[in-house]
Design an enzyme around this catalytic site. Sequence first.
Site, PDB file in Angstrom:
ATOM      1  N   GLU A   1      -6.674  -7.836  -0.534  1.00 26.44           N
ATOM      2  CA  GLU A   1      -7.004  -7.897   0.895  1.00 26.44           C
ATOM      3  C   GLU A   1      -8.444  -7.465   1.118  1.00 26.44           C
ATOM      4  OE1 GLU A   1      -4.593  -5.528   3.530  1.00 26.44           O
ATOM      5  OE2 GLU A   1      -2.745  -6.071   2.504  1.00 26.44           O
TER       6      GLU A   1
ATOM      7  N   GLU B   1       0.814  -1.220   0.000  1.00 29.91           N
ATOM      8  CA  GLU B   1       0.000   0.000   0.000  1.00 29.91           C
ATOM      9  C   GLU B   1       0.850   1.274   0.000  1.00 29.91           C
ATOM     10  OE1 GLU B   1      -2.748  -0.388   3.239  1.00 29.91           O
ATOM     11  OE2 GLU B   1      -4.021  -1.758   2.122  1.00 29.91           O
TER      12      GLU B   1
END
Length: 662
Positions: free
Chosen positions: A307, A154
């Site tokens: 995710e 991320e």
Amino acid sequence: MTARGITDRLGSLAFGGDYNPEQWDEETWREDDVLMRRARVNLTTLGVFSWALLEPEEGRYDFSWLDAHIDRLHANGVAVDIATPTASPPPWFTLAHPDSLAVTPDGTRLVHGSRDTYCLASPAYRAAARRIAGALAERYADHPALALWHVHNEYGTLCWCDHAAVAFRIWLRARHGTLDALNDAWGTAFWSQRYTSWEQVLPPRATQYHKNPGQTVDFHRFWADEIIAAYREQRDAIRAHSDRPVTTNLMLQYNLRLDMWAFADELDVVTSDHYPMAPGLDAAANAAHYADLSRSLGGGRPWLLMEQGTSTVYDGEQVLGKEPGEVLRHTLGYIARGSEGALFFQWRQSRAGAETWHSAMLPHAGPDSRIFRETVGAGEAVAALGALAGSTVTAQVAVLDSPDAMWALEANGLPSKRLDHQAMVGAAHRALWDAGVTVDFARPDQDLSGYRLVVAPSLFLLSDEAAENLRRYVEGGGTLLVQHAAGYVDDRMHARLGGYPAPALRETLGIRVEEHRPLRTDQRITLSDGSHGTVWSESLHTEGAETLAAYTHGMLEGRPALTRHRFGTGQGWYLSTWLDDAGYGALVQRLLKEAGVAPELPDLPAGVEAVTRHAPDGRRWHVLINHTPDTVPLPSSAHDLLTGTTLAELAPGGCAVLEGAR
Ligand code: GAL
């Protein structure tokens, strides 16, 4: 390379998640093997935060423990997505390179003890990141278990330190060429900000009062490019050894620091993470938003949900205890919209550390738990959907989204603090989702001719080129809805003169906005069609457009609020306030009708999601998700891949993947 490459290797859609075996012992690993088989796990992400173990001291790598886990997983039929651990440098690194720690705008240097403890512009950090990425790739390049490379985690951590300042200046020179051009672009004639040497130019650190808007937006652009450059270095270090696909998990929902379109172009497969925060239907709609965005970023190619959570995330705002059945409904929601499977953070809930209370596929309670049973149920469902691999989703409607427009609204001194880009884009997607229509996201400067309807909810900043592009789209037959405060500034954050929006858009919409009239927080205005507006209003003139609704009181009484302009062979609509949900929903329905766009499947009640995946050979599947507590009859009975039976109705909260007619 696409997500298809991954499913080809797996032989089915992907199911699994982040796996952190280094937090556990051998007995637990044996249990993991058994339970992963039970849950039909076929892909795990390894090593995301394992730098301290992989490189216990500078330049000395220890891969032995990872070798053992990869071999064990492989023997158990589980493929691996190997991550580079660069989102969390170990303490030895930050002590050796204290200048690599991030500095906040107010000059605080952050310390280690959490994650993301780096400045991405620090040369020492970048070199260490390249080295470990290359070392991992060299080690595992051809491992038969390797399905995917996962660079970093991320991306999106920013920094205001001196390294960032140096890199920012280099970027500014490349963009503006000369200091004069920079001064001009940033309007430094205002407030005595004129720069006479590059060294005087700083990142937008803490200031006494409003920061320069041009500097703010350029700083975002700089970081977005710098992030991509950092990714590329790792990717190239991997590619020097391995030909397997390389990606990074994008956080599209909260991480507003990325130029997601430019970043996606660099990824072999778009992968993204998603954690809805609101419950029920709002969560499902939010998942649909970011799934549609993930697919759109790759131009419609299959993507992969990297995710999601099985239940609660953190404290405070971030609590979302998922309801029974939601794990499957969300999983299918992502897959419906083009994901080649569904992965979670994380396989086994941690017993210690900062994310101890974050839900996982296998909770603290162990396998005898609702959550693990739901994990197994979702795994079985995904395993039944192998036929969908490589199929795609098509949309006739696009919502425009652009990082420049988003960053423009982060500038200080705007006429309203309530111009919220994410909220505006989200509301547009939501109204279309409620209408049962599949939506793509698109950039304002890309070819839009394939869409019947384009909605532009938040385009405060609009370049001349993008405005031209919108003009071409409508002229060529498209239906365009532009919403309030659009095209007020150009790509240098300079106000448009002579009336908003940008000239090409004024011509397209047949309007000229003379004056903006932001509304107070408690102010609600009424339009002549009975709908209500908040946040914003405008004094506008029609210049060819017809008025569909007018303001009914105050200084704007009788003035246009909603307009339509027939232009070329298309229509340009303009809405100059933020409508309440009911009014906006009705407007969207009207536009869909005008543009000839029907819901994905007819006659489904509100709260039942339906998306179609199309295979290149003409097969198609309708993924149906019943978010309501009611039994819902289907338009016609059909074979359901999930149960292997013919279904005529959907159970309350139930899902189906129906084979469609070719
Ligand atoms: C993601 C992150 C994971 C984990 C998760 C918690 O943003 O990639 O490492 O922290 O959030 O929701």
